[in-house]
Structures are given as structure tokens and as C-alpha cells.
Scaffold this motif. Structure first.
Motif, mmCIF file in Angstrom:
data_model
loop_
_atom_site.group_PDB
_atom_site.id
_atom_site.type_symbol
_atom_site.label_atom_id
_atom_site.label_comp_id
_atom_site.label_asym_id
_atom_site.label_seq_id
_atom_site.Cartn_x
_atom_site.Cartn_y
_atom_site.Cartn_z
ATOM 1 N N GLU A 163 0.839 -1.212 0.000
ATOM 2 C CA GLU A 163 0.000 0.000 0.000
ATOM 3 C C GLU A 163 0.864 1.248 0.000
ATOM 4 O OE1 GLU A 163 -3.115 0.002 -0.397
ATOM 5 O OE2 GLU A 163 -3.536 -2.118 -0.127
ATOM 6 N N PRO A 164 0.495 2.307 -0.728
ATOM 7 C CA PRO A 164 -0.626 2.302 -1.668
ATOM 8 C C PRO A 164 -0.198 1.833 -3.058
ATOM 9 C CG PRO A 164 0.260 4.504 -1.482
ATOM 10 C CD PRO A 164 1.100 3.641 -0.581
ATOM 11 N N ARG A 165 -0.969 0.967 -3.670
ATOM 12 C CA ARG A 165 -0.668 0.450 -5.008
ATOM 13 C C ARG A 165 -1.114 1.417 -6.096
ATOM 14 N NH1 ARG A 165 -3.432 -4.159 -6.495
ATOM 15 N NH2 ARG A 165 -1.892 -4.403 -8.122
ATOM 16 N N GLU A 166 -1.966 2.375 -5.736
ATOM 17 C CA GLU A 166 -2.554 3.248 -6.743
ATOM 18 C C GLU A 166 -1.508 4.010 -7.559
ATOM 19 O OE1 GLU A 166 -3.573 2.932 -3.676
ATOM 20 O OE2 GLU A 166 -5.577 2.086 -3.965
ATOM 21 N N ALA A 167 -0.389 4.340 -6.927
ATOM 22 C CA ALA A 167 0.637 5.106 -7.640
ATOM 23 C C ALA A 167 1.130 4.347 -8.861
ATOM 24 C CB ALA A 167 1.796 5.420 -6.700
ATOM 25 N N PHE A 168 1.419 3.057 -8.698
ATOM 26 C CA PHE A 168 1.862 2.246 -9.822
ATOM 27 C C PHE A 168 0.717 2.000 -10.806
ATOM 28 C CE2 PHE A 168 5.003 1.030 -6.575
ATOM 29 C CZ PHE A 168 6.170 1.239 -7.288
ATOM 30 N N LEU A 169 -0.464 1.701 -10.280
ATOM 31 C CA LEU A 169 -1.603 1.411 -11.149
ATOM 32 C C LEU A 169 -1.969 2.608 -12.013
ATOM 33 C CD1 LEU A 169 -3.893 -0.595 -8.691
ATOM 34 C CD2 LEU A 169 -2.751 -1.489 -10.721
ATOM 35 N N ASP A 170 -1.998 3.784 -11.422
ATOM 36 C CA ASP A 170 -2.348 4.997 -12.183
ATOM 37 C C ASP A 170 -1.366 5.229 -13.316
ATOM 38 O OD1 ASP A 170 -4.493 5.392 -10.549
ATOM 39 O OD2 ASP A 170 -3.572 6.981 -9.348
ATOM 40 N N LYS A 171 -0.079 5.033 -13.036
ATOM 41 C CA LYS A 171 0.946 5.238 -14.068
ATOM 42 C C LYS A 171 0.792 4.229 -15.197
ATOM 43 C CE LYS A 171 3.555 8.598 -12.358
ATOM 44 N NZ LYS A 171 3.867 9.853 -13.081
ATOM 45 N N THR A 172 0.573 2.964 -14.851
ATOM 46 C CA THR A 172 0.455 1.942 -15.890
ATOM 47 C C THR A 172 -0.784 2.172 -16.750
ATOM 48 O OG1 THR A 172 -0.720 0.425 -14.372
ATOM 49 C CG2 THR A 172 1.667 0.190 -14.544
ATOM 50 N N ILE A 173 -1.865 2.603 -16.140
ATOM 51 C CA ILE A 173 -3.092 2.890 -16.898
ATOM 52 C C ILE A 173 -2.863 4.057 -17.850
ATOM 53 C CG2 ILE A 173 -5.462 3.740 -16.688
ATOM 54 C CD1 ILE A 173 -5.629 2.120 -14.054
ATOM 55 N N ASP A 174 -2.152 5.080 -17.380
ATOM 56 C CA ASP A 174 -1.849 6.227 -18.235
ATOM 57 C C ASP A 174 -0.995 5.818 -19.437
ATOM 58 O OD1 ASP A 174 -3.257 7.888 -16.572
ATOM 59 O OD2 ASP A 174 -1.488 8.692 -15.537
ATOM 60 N N VAL A 175 0.023 5.003 -19.188
ATOM 61 C CA VAL A 175 0.906 4.565 -20.275
ATOM 62 C C VAL A 175 0.133 3.710 -21.276
ATOM 63 C CG1 VAL A 175 2.897 3.117 -20.849
ATOM 64 C CG2 VAL A 175 3.023 4.708 -18.921
ATOM 65 N N ALA A 176 -0.715 2.813 -20.781
ATOM 66 C CA ALA A 176 -1.512 1.972 -21.678
ATOM 67 C C ALA A 176 -2.441 2.822 -22.534
ATOM 68 C CB ALA A 176 -2.313 0.956 -20.870
#
Length: 205
Positions: free
Chosen positions: A167-180
Motif C-alpha cells: 500500500e498504496p498500489r494506486e501510484a503504480f496502477l495509475d501510471k500503468t493505466i496512463d501509459v496503456a
């Protein structure tokens, strides 16, 4: 960990070091042990414990002396692209060769990168720079006892796993979603072909 490191290549393969401190076998075994310890059936990072799918490659000693948790499935090979697209894993542990690196970017999954050689090394650095995952560099040649080098590398993989899945995982998830999303808007193969054809026409006398 890639078809080369798990294969029989005399420079970069299973029993070779690629000029580093550890062989392909030692690198892979350290990664597997760390993954199984952090994401196995006693996993404290995700609840319930995740399904862990491992592509081990063809070596008969791919999992030698390594205890496999009940929630971990190991195969010589897996349909990686289909698995990534359908499962959208919480974490993709990869060597970051160009193909798996781009495949993971396109579906937006956080990365744990354990590069072996070649383009994997700058790709790993880019993953960390983009904030889409963590990297654990292959140990360089050292005067230290080889067991200590393996243990330190394995600990690095465990620490990086906890960082990405903790926690928090959101930092990585948000970045990966943006790149995708950015890759999705780039136009893919069709756009690339269009650009190449346009440039070819420009170059004609």
C-alpha cells in the motif's frame, strides 16, 4: 525470465553469466524463491492470495530444490500475451525483453523487472523512470561469497515485490493505466505502416 536466460545459449543462457556474478539458473531460482515467498499461499500483500503463474522454460532443473506453494502454477511455457490480456495481473514479473515489455505496457499492469542482458537493462531503467514498476539489477561480478550475492539479490526481489504490491498500489496502477492509454492512442501497426509508406513516398525522386 525469457527464452534466452532459461535456454542453452552459451553466453546468456542457463549456465552462463552474461559477464555478471550469477548464472541464468541462479538468477531465475532467486526470483522464483522470492516470488513464492511473497505471493505464495501465505501472502500478506494481497487478500486472498493471488494465483501465481510461472513460465519456467525447458530446463529439467528449473525448480530444483524449490518448494512450490499451492497457489502457484508452473509450466515450461504459457501463452503470455493471452494471459496478460485476459488476467490483467496485479504484477508482471519479467526480464523486460522488448516483446514482454511492450505487451505489459499495452495492458497496464505494474512491473517487477529482473533484467538479464541487452535491451532488458535500459527497459528496466525506463520502467522505473516511468513509475510503472521496480527493477532489480543483475549482480555484477564481486569478490563476495556467491551464496551472499544470491541471498542479496533474492532479498532485493522480495523488497521490490513488497513495494509494488504494498500500500498504496494506486501510484503504480495509475501510471500503468496512463501509459496503456497513451499507447492505445498511438495508432499501433496501422499507424506505423502509414508513416513508413508516407516517408517512402517522400524519398522517391
Amino acid at each position: 525470465m525469457g527464452t534466452v536466460v532459461t535456454g542453452d545459449d552459451t553466453v546468456h543462457g542457463w549456465t552462463s553469466t552474461s559477464g555478471s556474478a550469477l548464472t541464468g539458473k541462479q538468477i531465475c531460482h532467486a526470483v522464483y524463491r522470492a516470488d513464492f515467498a511473497e505471493q505464495g499461499d501465505s501472502c500478506k500483500l494481497l487478500s486472498p492470495p493471488p494465483l501465481v503463474v510461472v513460465s519456467t522454460g525447458p530446463q529439467p532443473d528449473a525448480l530444483e530444490l524449490i518448494e512450490r506453494p499451492e497457489n502457484c502454477l508452473c509450466f515450461k511455457s504459457v501463452p503470455q500475451v493471452d494471459l496478460l490480456r485476459l488476467a490483467k495481473p496485479a504484477l508482471f514479473v519479467t526480464n523486460a525483453g522488448q516483446n514482454p515489455f511492450m505487451e505489459s505496457l499495452s495492458i497496464g499492469t505494474p512491473l517487477l523487472v529482473c533484467p538479464g542482458f541487452g535491451d532488458q537493462i535500459p527497459n528496466a531503467a525506463n520502467a522505473q523512470k516511468l513509475g510503472i514498476g521496480e527493477k532489480v539489477d543483475r549482480p555484477t561480478q564481486s569478490e563476495a561469497d556467491i551464496a551472499e550475492v544470491v541471498a542479496a539479490y533474492e532479498a532485493g526481489v522480495s523488497n521490490a515485490t513488497r513495494k509494488v504490491l504494498g500500500e498504496p498500489r494506486e501510484a503504480f496502477l495509475d501510471k500503468t493505466i496512463d501509459v496503456a492509454a497513451e499507447l492505445g492512442q498511438a495508432g499501433g501497426v496501422e499507424k506505423a505502416v502509414h508513416i513508413l509508406l508516407a516517408e517512402t513516398k517522400k524519398s522517391k525522386p
